[in-house]
Design an enzyme around this catalytic site. Structure first.
Site, PDB file in Angstrom:
ATOM      1  CE  LYS A  76      83.318  97.717 -31.852  1.00 17.99           C
ATOM      2  NZ  LYS A  76      83.576  96.720 -32.724  1.00 17.99           N
ATOM      3  CB  SER A 126      84.856  95.405 -36.767  1.00 17.35           C
ATOM      4  OG  SER A 126      83.632  95.024 -37.268  1.00 17.35           O
ATOM      5  CB  SER A 135      81.485  97.474 -35.979  1.00 12.59           C
ATOM      6  OG  SER A 135      82.257  96.699 -35.329  1.00 12.59           O
TER       7      SER A 135
END
Ligand code: ZN
Lengths: 480, 482
Positions: A75, A174, A150
């Site tokens: 990420k 997330s 996210s």
């Protein structure tokens, strides 16, 4: 799509070389990424160089790590030395960290090969990945739908089998919600279980890094590698890393499962799928009972106050003075800082910074921040009570199926309500794993299994047993 | 100053702790160095880094708390103080807000022989900021500014007094007393010129007898005792004038302009920062056991007041001498070490503060930078006590000791400075002198007693100063009186 252990054996048996494997993954990724928007940077050169090094080790007869040659996505809010790390924000466009996050070092140490940095909602603020300042991420099961957020890029890239596993971060769901939306396994570890050193903070007291993989076993392997005490993170728990893999096959007969009724107010299709999964658990010998977490309704506002308050301070450092974007048209430093922040932060980020600034302001602190902290204590008590009776709790990951791109982005409240099943877990600090528990309308439905602090091994065990009795993790989306 | 008014002063003293590394990272705290060379991702606040508390900082905080008679709670925590300024790397300062490392202490100060107790509200740990370097003389006349983050993360202790101080002299005495204690407990160098101790002064005035405090101003960054005193005096005068002219004092932050010798308004109360303090989520609370605190208490060195008392009571030093000796920890330790082998406290003080100190001043050294060891100093005093050398020879030896760090014995031997106490040798010189100066001998015999002084001088001269003057006197008399 290979599993970590299978690939590992193929490499050891020289059925395939790491370079061949990585080249194949990269070729596929580049095509697939075009449709899905899963990456903000693809690190092809490094990946091939790293694969070459692995092959050399193998041919020299040196020992290799379990992740050697395994393609992974990281990420974009996790610091990677020399590799652009933007947090999905224009304010960090072209920012290249000078150091690796602890988790990245651990993965590199085991031989993991980074293919790129996964797209995400800007600074991890969002539940649909539509807040990325660069591009949308699309759900591999239906490209008109969101992958969740996210960590949308991290979940979609695993769902589409562009990589074997990825790292996400979870502040209010997330990892779990996008894992649920993309039909993959994602673990949000206990707060303090995995080092946050190098995770670009959204809300420090809630953030945790966790693994996302196509199946529970791979997810457990990565968790075992990234977890454990880190002296660089004062909030990390002084415990050794997990040994989930050793315990993953234990029988779950007699397992006591609590089903908190407050989490079952969503979409009928989601609930029906969940209920089927719970019936499956009963079939497997578990005891399933309804229970209650009475303070659940206060969790969402408490979450948005605490997370925004911490964010308002954590994001203060992005001011154009030292790194990242800067507006060059201003005459003094104060104007430069304020215009830079106004210009290069996205709308959602600015909104949360303002909420957080307000909540911490003199005269409002007690009414908002302090009250939110009290709610946090009450929520913890709810869970302490529940875990006296149950080994695990099971809920949906989200109240709805993956929604259409653009459907919720204009309506913050609806978007925030989508986090209702996940935010509490971060406030309480316990671990939670999301895995697919069925499909509805051709879209995956995610199930969330929650446990006491530091019960990750049990959660992997329960999730794995469920997975062994189903085939949801074996399905592959046809990206079109 | 107009004597209708009483001055009320509270001081916030920022002390740099002398830990080897910074408060939240492993960077060195060494003063100086090229800009941005004592930095790392953590103190630069790069995205994703986390702080780890330097345990030494906590230890020094506790030690200070105990030395200033404060309570050290078992539970304290760090908070974030949020404000935007480019000398910060995170745009917040990690500090302590409502639960500091120590609270409710005091210090006794002495002004004009009167002892007064000054309350200390609290002391809290925090990180220092960086330094802006402007291209021009002032910020407004600069085209550009650079920033040096070497100081970011250097540990500070902010010690906040109660508004118990009533004059600039008391303020000075308070800071001096604080400096003395902090150097005694070895937590800070307290070098004002390097900025390792600096003060902010909260000053207000009120009519004598008034119960309420007047509106105060806060003057920032006073980095010398002189600036502190002058700024307070200036503020008192300014505030008196404003009030006498029928005006009101604005609550504001002011800054001391050393060149002009005035304070200037920096920002008004309306522009005051709302620091939005909240608990630092990246650091767990600081939990100190009683055992930990007691252990630090046990290891606390003797503090200046106790030391002074001991010197007066046990060594019979005068208050004046005792004050001289304790003024500097290095000197006090030096004295104690010498005292172990020299059983004459007065002799030690006389030489320390007399010939030795004078020589140090003359060559621009101080006690701590002098090459003279306690061993050599003791040896010097022993030579004196044994009458191997005279005071006059000691005077000659001291500069050589300071110059080369040589032992006095070696100097005495090399230069042949041993005092002659051998009566035979002295008698021989006397015989020569008496023979060479018949007039002086006659004068003495005719009752001019003072001519003996001349003869003694001649003997000393002939012996190159090495003859023991007591013996010379005695022998000369007996020869002349024969
Ligand atoms: Zn540093």
């Amino acid at each position: 799509m290979g599993k970590i252990k299978d690939i590992h054996n193929q490499l050891l048996n020289k059925e395939i070389s790491a370079v061949e494997l990585i080249k194949e993954y990269l070729a596929n990724l580049k095509v697939s990424e075009n449709k899905l928007g899963t990456y903000l940077a693809i690190t092809e050169e490094k990946a091939i160089a790293d694969a070459l090094a692995i092959d050399k080790k193998i041919s020299n007869g040196e020992s290799i790590g379990l992740l050697a040659g395994i393609p992974m996505g990281i990420k974009d809010n996790i610091s990677t030395k020399g590799i652009i790390t933007t947090c999905g924000s224009k304010i960090l466009e072209n920012y290249k960290p000078v150091y690796n996050a602890t988790v990245v070092n651990k993965l590199y140490h085991e031989g993991g090969i980074i293919l790129g940095k996964c797209n995400m909602d800007e600074f991890a603020m969002g539940s649909s990945s539509e807040n990325s300042a660069y591009k949308l991420v699309r759900n591999p099961w239906d490209i008109d739908r969101v992958p969740g957020g996210s960590s949308g890029g991290s979940a979609a890239t695993v769902g589409a089998e562009e990589v074997v596993f990825s790292l996400g971060s979870d502040t209010g769901g997330s990892i779990r919600q996008p894992a649920g939306f993309c039909g993959v396994a994602g673990m949000k570890p206990t707060y303090g279980r995995v080092s946050r050193y190098g995770l670009i903070a959204y809300a420090s007291s809630l953030d945790q890094i966790g693994p996302i993989a196509k199946n529970v076993e791979d997810c457990a392997i990565v968790h075992d590698i990234i977890s454990g005490y880190d002296k660089m993170d004062s909030t990390s728990a002084n415990m050794p890393s997990t040994k989930s893999l050793d315990n993953i096959n234990r029988d779950i007969k007699g397992l006591r499962i609590g089903v908190p009724k407050e989490y079952f107010g969503g979409d009928e299709k989601v609930l029906k799928t969940l209920k089927k999964a719970l019936a499956k658990f009963e079939e497997m010998g578990a005891i399933v009972e309804e229970t209650s977490l009475p303070h659940t309704e206060y969790a969402l506002p408490a979450y948005y106050i605490i997370a925004s308050a911490e964010a308002s301070s954590n994001l203060a450092r992005f001011d154009g003075v030292r790194y990242g974007a800067r507006d060059f048209d201003q005459n003094d430093v104060t104007d430069m800082m304020s215009v830079t922040r106004d210009k290069f932060f996205g709308k959602e980020v600015k909104k949360r910074i303002m909420i957080g600034t307000y909540a911490l302001s003199a005269g409002y602190y007690d009414a908002y921040y302090l009250k939110a902290l009290k709610v946090r204590t009450l929520l913890k008590r709810d869970f302490d009570e529940a875990f006296k009776k149950y080994d695990v709790l099971i809920t949906p990951v989200a109240p709805t199926l993956p929604f259409k791109i653009g459907e919720n982005i204009k309506d913050s409240i609806t978007m925030y309500l989508g986090d209702i099943c996940t935010v509490t877990i971060n406030l309480v600090g316990i671990p939670g794993i999301a895995i697919p528990c069925g499909f509805a309308d051709g879209l995956p439905v995610g199930m969330q299994i929650l446990g006491k602090p530091f019960s990750e091994e049990l959660l992997f065990n329960v999730a794995h047993r469920f997975e062994q009795n189903n085939d949801f993790h074996l399905r592959k989306p046809e990206v079109k | 100053m107009n004597n209708k008014y009483e001055v009320v002063i509270g001081l916030e003293v920022h002390v740099e702790l002398k830990t080897a590394t910074k408060i939240f990272c492993g960077c060195k705290t060494t003063f100086g160095g090229d800009p941005n060379t004592h930095v790392c991702p953590i103190c630069l606040g790069l995205p994703g880094v986390l702080p780890v508390v330097n345990e030494k900082v906590v230890e020094y905080g506790v030690r200070t708390g105990l030395a200033i008679n404060a309570k050290v709670p078992n539970y304290s925590k760090f908070d974030r103080k949020n404000y935007y300024y480019p000398d910060l790397t995170k745009n917040f300062q990690t500090s302590q807000f409502d639960l500091p490392i120590c609270e409710n202490g005091y210090l006794d100060i002495e002004v004009d022989g009167v002892v007064k107790r000054i309350g200390i509200t609290r002391a809290h740990m925090e990180e220092d900021a960086g330094k802006l370097v402007h291209s021009g003389k002032t910020i407004s006349s600069s085209n550009s500014s650079n920033v040096d983050y070497n100081r970011v993360g250097v540990p500070l202790l902010e010690i906040v007094s109660e508004p118990d101080i009533r004059s600039s002299e008391e303020a000075k005495a308070y800071v001096e007393a604080l400096k003395m204690i902090l150097t005694y407990i070895d937590v800070s160098d307290c070098k004002m010129e390097e900025g390792s101790i600096r003060a902010d002064a909260n000053v207000s005035i009120r009519l004598i007898g008034a119960k309420e405090f007047g509106t105060r101003t806060e003057t920032k960054n006073l980095n010398s005792l002189k600036a502190l005193q002058k700024a307070i005096e200036y503020e008192v005068e300014r505030q008196t004038e404003v009030i006498e002219d029928g005006g009101v004092i604005e609550q504001e932050t002011r800054t001391w302009d050393d060149e002009q010798g005035i304070t200037l308004s920096m920002r008004s109360k309306a522009d005051a920062h709302d620091y939005r303090y909240f608990p630092e989520p990246d650091l767990p609370p600081i939990i100190l056991t009683d055992e930990y605190i007691d252990n630090i208490r046990r290891l606390l060195p003797e503090l200046p007041e106790a030391r002074k008392k001991r010197l007066i009571e046990m060594d019979s030093l005068s208050v004046y001498d005792a004050n001289l000796v304790i003024a500097e920890k290095f000197l006090a330790d030096f004295y104690d070490e010498v005292r172990k082998s020299i059983d004459d406290p007065k002799l030690i003080v006389n030489y320390l503060m007399g010939d030795y100190y004078r020589e140090l001043v003359a060559v621009g050294l101080d006690f701590s930078s002098s090459p003279v060891s306690t061993k050599d100093f003791s040896e010097l005093l022993k030579l004196l006590q044994e009458k191997t050398i005279s005071g006059k020879i000691a005077k000659e030896i001291i500069p050589l000791m300071v110059k080369d760090g040589k032992s006095p014995k070696v100097i005495v031997e090399e230069k042949g400075l041993v005092q002659i106490s051998d009566t035979g040798a002295i008698e021989a010189i006397i015989a020569e002198v008496v023979a060479a100066n018949p007039k002086a001998v006659d004068d003495y015999k005719n009752g001019k007693g003072n001519s003996i002084g001349f003869l003694v001088g001649q003997v000393m001269k002939a012996s190159k100063g090495k003859a023991n003057p007591g013996i010379v006197n005695e022998l000369l008399k007996s020869v002349l009186d024969k």
